[in-house]
Design a protein around this motif. Sequence first.
Motif, PDB file in Angstrom:
ATOM      1  N   UNK A  28       8.628  -6.644  10.501  1.00 28.42           N
ATOM      2  CA  UNK A  28       7.899  -7.464  11.458  1.00 28.42           C
ATOM      3  C   UNK A  28       8.379  -7.125  12.867  1.00 28.42           C
ATOM      4  N   UNK A  29       7.435  -6.736  13.717  1.00 35.27           N
ATOM      5  CA  UNK A  29       7.753  -6.386  15.108  1.00 35.27           C
ATOM      6  C   UNK A  29       7.281  -7.527  15.998  1.00 35.27           C
ATOM      7  N   UNK A  30       8.184  -8.105  16.770  1.00 35.14           N
ATOM      8  CA  UNK A  30       7.829  -9.161  17.700  1.00 35.14           C
ATOM      9  C   UNK A  30       7.728  -8.571  19.117  1.00 35.14           C
ATOM     10  N   UNK A  62       0.837  -1.197   0.000  1.00 35.24           N
ATOM     11  CA  UNK A  62       0.000   0.000   0.000  1.00 35.24           C
ATOM     12  C   UNK A  62       0.871   1.245   0.000  1.00 35.24           C
ATOM     13  N   UNK A  63       0.254   2.415  -0.144  1.00 33.84           N
ATOM     14  CA  UNK A  63       1.015   3.658  -0.134  1.00 33.84           C
ATOM     15  C   UNK A  63       1.587   3.937   1.255  1.00 33.84           C
ATOM     16  N   UNK A  64       0.863   3.541   2.288  1.00 30.24           N
ATOM     17  CA  UNK A  64       1.278   3.811   3.660  1.00 30.24           C
ATOM     18  C   UNK A  64       2.374   2.853   4.109  1.00 30.24           C
ATOM     19  N   UNK A  65       3.106   3.249   5.136  1.00 26.96           N
ATOM     20  CA  UNK A  65       4.039   2.351   5.804  1.00 26.96           C
ATOM     21  C   UNK A  65       3.237   1.240   6.475  1.00 26.96           C
ATOM     22  N   UNK A  66       3.664   0.002   6.294  1.00 32.13           N
ATOM     23  CA  UNK A  66       2.956  -1.146   6.879  1.00 32.13           C
ATOM     24  C   UNK A  66       3.892  -1.893   7.815  1.00 32.13           C
ATOM     25  N   UNK A  67       3.412  -2.148   9.040  1.00 31.56           N
ATOM     26  CA  UNK A  67       4.177  -2.920  10.015  1.00 31.56           C
ATOM     27  C   UNK A  67       3.307  -4.058  10.547  1.00 31.56           C
ATOM     28  N   UNK A  68       3.898  -5.237  10.634  1.00 31.37           N
ATOM     29  CA  UNK A  68       3.203  -6.412  11.153  1.00 31.37           C
ATOM     30  C   UNK A  68       3.658  -6.644  12.594  1.00 31.37           C
ATOM     31  N   UNK A  69       2.701  -6.898  13.472  1.00 31.12           N
ATOM     32  CA  UNK A  69       3.013  -7.085  14.893  1.00 31.12           C
ATOM     33  C   UNK A  69       2.680  -8.520  15.280  1.00 31.12           C
ATOM     34  N   UNK A  70       3.669  -9.207  15.837  1.00 33.27           N
ATOM     35  CA  UNK A  70       3.530 -10.627  16.159  1.00 33.27           C
ATOM     36  C   UNK A  70       3.748 -10.849  17.651  1.00 33.27           C
ATOM     37  N   UNK A 113      -0.429 -13.624  11.450  1.00 38.09           N
ATOM     38  CA  UNK A 113      -1.264 -14.812  11.337  1.00 38.09           C
ATOM     39  C   UNK A 113      -0.403 -16.064  11.393  1.00 38.09           C
ATOM     40  N   UNK A 114      -0.986 -17.153  11.871  1.00 36.41           N
ATOM     41  CA  UNK A 114      -0.281 -18.431  11.875  1.00 36.41           C
ATOM     42  C   UNK A 114       0.064 -18.814  10.441  1.00 36.41           C
ATOM     43  N   UNK A 115       1.131 -19.594  10.281  1.00 31.50           N
ATOM     44  CA  UNK A 115       1.613 -19.902   8.940  1.00 31.50           C
ATOM     45  C   UNK A 115       1.360 -21.345   8.518  1.00 31.50           C
ATOM     46  N   UNK A 116       0.414 -21.999   9.147  1.00 30.14           N
ATOM     47  CA  UNK A 116       0.060 -23.333   8.683  1.00 30.14           C
ATOM     48  C   UNK A 116      -1.015 -23.219   7.609  1.00 30.14           C
ATOM     49  N   UNK A 117      -1.003 -24.159   6.653  1.00 25.14           N
ATOM     50  CA  UNK A 117      -2.009 -24.172   5.595  1.00 25.14           C
ATOM     51  C   UNK A 117      -2.024 -22.879   4.797  1.00 25.14           C
TER      52      UNK A 117
END
Length: 354
Positions: free
Chosen positions: A351-353, A245-253, A330-334
């Motif tokens: 990715x932020x843990x 996307x145009x915006x900054x994207x961060x994933x939080x785990x 999200x989980x990474x199975x299937x």
Amino acid sequence: MDTEIVTIEFTQDNLTAAEDRLLREAGEVIRRGGLVAFPTETVYGLGGDALNPASSEKIYRAKGRPSDNPLIVHICRLEDLKKIVARVPEEAYKIADAFWPGPLTMIMEKADIVPLQTTGGLNTVAVRFPSHRVAQKLIEYSGGYVAAPSANLSGKPSPTRAKYVVEDMSGRIDTIIDGGDVGIGLESTIIDLTVTPPQILRPGYVTRQMLEELLGQVEMDRTTMQNDTGEAPKAPGMKYRHYAPKAELLIVEGEQETVIRYINENVTMRRKQGERIGVIATGETCAVYEADVVKNIGSREDRETIAKNLFRVLREFDDAGVDVIYSESFDTDGLGQAIMNRLLKAAGHRLVQV
């Protein structure tokens, strides 16, 4: 260039005479070297004559796509595979019997008839037989071999509805076929049959587990969940930033409560800085976030809905004009592996843990 937009509201396997005529005309556009965007069961594709080097070069220009990023050749009959593949391995027939027509792409050694412009300079070719009837008819009327990456500007989220194709491609291509929203929402699984054991280069709706039940051992390319290497990509989506996307994207785990607290704290901090913040949440958590725009991507119990909504949600954040997006992981199975593959690519692997 004036781009013609045509609508096909076909149901089941039924095309009206007028819709069939429109598809024949679109097929003629491709035969003459033009480009046509069309719906498939995965995402909208941008089609050109796969056996015409000039058509493939037009696709790269229209998308602003690096020319070493291979295109997928779409066919509408299994027997057409033999013309464009030097040797069809036994595994290919097993896969075709189980998953074709459908959201699965196979990589094999190319025949000489396939130009290097279509394969990104490689001696392998990626081939798919889509299940969408509009796609099948267009491929048939185009001569049987259509090179088609996703119908978006390079790097942006793949389009799952025609309005986003129009935004990206109007004035760049000849025709856009509006066939409504797509069904799956993520691009096809790509499996490389030129190596032993076969290797998944891009996860999708057809999962590793499904392929292993059919073939035995199947490996996963390490770049599906990691940063790109400097090597030439063997399949689409293996190199360069994708789906962004145009915006900054961060994933939080992390644990759900910790993730929610981290995101809300950062939303508060960044809003004080004058930024407009979005959050990708699930049905289970969307009510607890305090951002400017919160998008419910679906229930964690329904991976197919999450997959279908992902690219649409990323596009809607563009429409909403947010500066930063936080997403739950999200989980990474299937099917979760395909979802996280696309999210990580879209986020540039931020990715932020917690």
